[in-house]
Write an enzyme that holds these catalytic residues in place. Structure first.
Site, PDB file in Angstrom:
ATOM      1  N   LYS A 100      40.960  36.753  52.791  1.00 49.54           N
ATOM      2  CA  LYS A 100      39.705  37.163  52.146  1.00 49.54           C
ATOM      3  C   LYS A 100      39.690  36.735  50.676  1.00 49.54           C
ATOM      4  O   LYS A 100      38.711  36.177  50.176  1.00 49.54           O
ATOM      5  CB  LYS A 100      39.552  38.691  52.241  1.00 49.54           C
ATOM      6  CG  LYS A 100      38.286  39.244  51.613  1.00 49.54           C
ATOM      7  CD  LYS A 100      38.499  40.627  50.998  1.00 49.54           C
ATOM      8  CE  LYS A 100      39.170  40.535  49.648  1.00 49.54           C
ATOM      9  NZ  LYS A 100      39.326  41.795  48.913  1.00 49.54           N
ATOM     10  N   LYS A 136      42.544  37.387  38.981  1.00 45.27           N
ATOM     11  CA  LYS A 136      43.094  37.779  40.289  1.00 45.27           C
ATOM     12  C   LYS A 136      42.966  36.636  41.296  1.00 45.27           C
ATOM     13  O   LYS A 136      43.901  36.355  42.067  1.00 45.27           O
ATOM     14  CB  LYS A 136      42.388  39.034  40.808  1.00 45.27           C
ATOM     15  CG  LYS A 136      42.846  39.526  42.195  1.00 45.27           C
ATOM     16  CD  LYS A 136      44.266  40.060  42.196  1.00 45.27           C
ATOM     17  CE  LYS A 136      44.787  40.337  43.618  1.00 45.27           C
ATOM     18  NZ  LYS A 136      44.372  41.619  44.175  1.00 45.27           N
TER      19      LYS A 136
END
Lengths: 294, 294
Positions: B241, B173
């Site tokens: 983030k 990811k």
């Protein structure tokens, strides 16, 4: 105007298979080539050799140029023995080289003054695309001239787009090159991160191909990077030249492209270290060189 | 183990439609949610609410977590009222949040010590992918456990890959996020170059979609950039983030990723200027802001 013969200048990795495809489509060709050997691949009956671009242009209705760099095209078009001195009114010059958009605009104006038409029509798709006649062709010029050239271009490629007026094809090509190079670098950073964290980058590639991270670069060049297979393809030294075209255009117009600059620096390192003959995806060697992990 | 009930923690933009898809597939659900309102979308008969992750885990065989950040998952799994204190042997925790690969590995070990199984299974594909059950799911963990979870994951996504052991899903990811962000930046630089040279970036995009520069980002987010349409999608603040997760992992492993750092800086600027709620492709606003040309 009836096309009796197409002139062709540039019989390199790209130009040679493109000429073959034109012959297959029953066009008669004429060549200007500095070296005799460039013509060895062709049957003598099919082609005729001329001594200068000027003489070539005198004997053709369309001339296609596909050579290395901006100065070459300038010399061929407007040098002392250039096309411009031999071509008749209505002659069409299709420059399929990748060169400066600014110089392209200047040359198109010079030709237009003599009523000679020009299209810039750089290509993407590499040697295989040239052989298979599946090149992407990005075209700049007038629509009427584009339509006249289309039957010829369709013998060479598949995805043929009129991007805009003179120079727009070269601008699209510059955009293509900075996008491709940056995507290569991004893919390499992703593989570096995976390796460093002891995850198989091949599995990461597989997982990412199905989502928003999909790119042809991840698919095609991502595989090259994992197999350490950097035979060209598209040489790093040519990609570096193309990045330079994009960077000087950016400087001339007062914009900054830091992502482009970063990746252009990688290509420069490769060329400087004597590996400019490798495929340009070899920038991954620099990026992945940070880790010893398999 | 028979699955009598699946626990679900996190009913945000992603979690809610994912829960709906599990209900559609006839799974009974239990929720832990800090706010009562999170459950308003669900018919009372279908779902049950529990007061703590611990209590939820006592009443389920599988718990899916999909929350914002690393500390949230840590608290939910191993905090004072965490899952770890309520789950029986053989309970399966599937963390679909995007968090630190390192912390994931620590949590997986802690759970394993109590014979509780874990998979990290972050997703890509956004709200629409969650609604349509077409998410890409990148999984880390043991193959046997992956196979056990597969029927559940198949209710949520389409492209489901076991990338490697614990943490490998999160690594994939992170790779996805740095690749996507850098491709966005590269596309924006290409559009900037085109605009500065008075070439229509829409035509450039069209010409480039057919060649090696093709990416889903050029296709989908390229259009957003040209239409100045930055409603999310995927919020810049979340992408920022995620870039931070990739960057700290890189620091921990002593590698540098300058392309990632560059683009992470763009996302930081967007967040700092109060526009973190926009789609992350809004980095193009920063890049294209260099030119006034249309």
């Amino acid at each position: 105007m009836k096309i009796d013969r197409i002139g062709m200048i540039g019989l390199g990795i790209m130009g040679r298979p493109m000429a073959m495809n034109l012959i297959k489509a029953n066009y008669r060709l004429g060549f200007y080539a500095r070296r005799e050997q460039s013509l060895e691949a062709f049957e003598p009956g099919n082609v005729e050799r001329f001594k200068t671009p000027r003489e070539l242009a005198q004997n053709c209705q369309v001339t296609i140029t596909i050579v290395s760099d901006t100065p070459d095209v300038k010399e061929i078009v407007s040098g002392p023995d250039g096309l411009i001195h031999g071509a008749c009114e209505g002659h069409l010059v299709v420059d399929m080289s990748t060169i400066s958009p600014g110089v392209t605009r200047v040359l198109a104006r010079q030709l237009q003054d003599r009523r000679i038409d020009m299209l810039d029509a750089p290509v993407s798709g590499g040697e295989q695309g040239a052989i298979d006649a599946t090149l992407s062709i990005m075209v700049g010029g007038r629509e009427e001239i584009f339509n006249r050239a289309l039957p010829i271009l369709q013998c060479l490629g598949e995805n043929i787009t009129l991007v805009g007026t003179h120079g727009a094809g070269q601008v699209a090509k510059a955009c293509n090159q900075i996008l491709v190079a940056q995507t290569m670098s991004a893919v390499a950073e992703a593989f570096l991160l995976a390796k460093s964290l002891d995850v198989n980058p091949e599995k990461v590639r597989e997982a990412l191909l199905g989502g928003f991270a999909y790119s042809r670069i991840l698919e095609v060049h991502g595989r090259r990077m994992l197999e350490n297979a950097y035979q060209p393809g598209f040489k790093a030294e040519l990609h570096h030249k193309d990045m330079g075209i994009a960077q000087s255009s950016a400087r001339e117009h007062g914009i900054s492209m830091p992502g482009t600059d970063l990746v252009s620096g990688y290509l420069e390192k490769i060329v400087d270290s004597g590996e400019g003959h490798l495929d340009s995806s070899a920038i991954a060697k620099l990026i992945l060189g940070q880790t010893n992990k398999p």
